[in-house]
Design a protein around this motif. Structure first.
Motif, PDB file in Angstrom:
ATOM      1  N   THR A 135       0.836  -1.200   0.000  1.00  0.00           N
ATOM      2  CA  THR A 135       0.000   0.000   0.000  1.00  0.00           C
ATOM      3  C   THR A 135       0.867   1.246   0.000  1.00  0.00           C
ATOM      4  OG1 THR A 135      -0.145   0.120   2.416  1.00  0.00           O
ATOM      5  CG2 THR A 135      -1.794  -1.219   1.276  1.00  0.00           C
ATOM      6  N   TRP A 136       0.229   2.388  -0.287  1.00  0.00           N
ATOM      7  CA  TRP A 136       0.969   3.633  -0.301  1.00  0.00           C
ATOM      8  C   TRP A 136       0.789   4.349   1.030  1.00  0.00           C
ATOM      9  CZ3 TRP A 136       5.108   4.557  -2.423  1.00  0.00           C
ATOM     10  CH2 TRP A 136       5.591   5.848  -2.687  1.00  0.00           C
ATOM     11  N   TYR A 137       1.358   5.504   1.142  1.00  0.00           N
ATOM     12  CA  TYR A 137       1.320   6.247   2.386  1.00  0.00           C
ATOM     13  C   TYR A 137      -0.050   6.892   2.609  1.00  0.00           C
ATOM     14  CZ  TYR A 137       6.360   5.726   2.610  1.00  0.00           C
ATOM     15  OH  TYR A 137       7.625   5.204   2.683  1.00  0.00           O
ATOM     16  N   ARG A 138      -0.447   6.938   3.877  1.00  0.00           N
ATOM     17  CA  ARG A 138      -1.694   7.582   4.275  1.00  0.00           C
ATOM     18  C   ARG A 138      -1.378   8.560   5.386  1.00  0.00           C
ATOM     19  NH1 ARG A 138      -6.811   4.625   7.344  1.00  0.00           N
ATOM     20  NH2 ARG A 138      -7.803   6.551   8.057  1.00  0.00           N
ATOM     21  N   THR A 139      -2.071   9.696   5.412  1.00  0.00           N
ATOM     22  CA  THR A 139      -1.809  10.712   6.431  1.00  0.00           C
ATOM     23  C   THR A 139      -2.673  10.476   7.671  1.00  0.00           C
ATOM     24  OG1 THR A 139      -1.259  12.346   4.732  1.00  0.00           O
ATOM     25  CG2 THR A 139      -1.786  13.176   6.919  1.00  0.00           C
ATOM     26  N   TYR A 140      -2.005  10.459   8.818  1.00  0.00           N
ATOM     27  CA  TYR A 140      -2.678  10.327  10.115  1.00  0.00           C
ATOM     28  C   TYR A 140      -2.425  11.588  10.935  1.00  0.00           C
ATOM     29  CZ  TYR A 140      -3.116   5.358   9.036  1.00  0.00           C
ATOM     30  OH  TYR A 140      -3.430   4.162   8.439  1.00  0.00           O
TER      31      TYR A 140
END
Length: 120
Positions: A104-109
């Motif tokens: 998966t790619w990066y996700r912002t938290y």
């Protein structure tokens, strides 16, 4: 993935505070991490960001007074704030671009924020 921010408080003008933001949970890698702030009645604004390789970017209003740093082994960033001014008063939040699953790619938290109040 959870981000826990801490270190806020009440400080007099000219004083210092150090904020911390630790990421935890299912983490494979973290790219950019950063600090943002939002004062009452204003839009959220960038304070400082740092990449996994150490590249930095600061808002003009904090250059020379704030320093962002990062401990990759601890998935933690810090914000050393010196020469604080009343206009620095805001809710400070941290975020991180996290890859938490293979393929998966990066996700912002986002973290929950910590209040900084600069007042005499």
């Amino acid at each position: 993935v959870q981000l826990q921010a801490s270190g806020g408080g009440l400080v007099q003008p000219g004083g210092s505070l150090r904020l911390s933001c630790a990421a935890s949970g299912s983490i494979i890698s973290i790219n950019v991490m950063g600090w943002y702030r939002q004062a009452p009645g204003k839009q959220r604004e960038l304070v400082a960001i740092i990449s996994s390789g150490g590249s930095l970017n600061y808002a003009d209003s904090v250059k020379g007074r704030f320093t962002i740093s990062r401990d990759n082994a601890k998935n933690t960033i810090y914000l050393q704030m010196n020469s604080l001014k009343p206009e620095d008063t805001a809710l400070y939040s941290c975020n991180a671009d996290v890859r938490s699953q293979p393929g998966t790619w990066y996700r912002t938290y986002w973290g929950q924020g910590t209040q900084v109040t600069v007042s005499s």
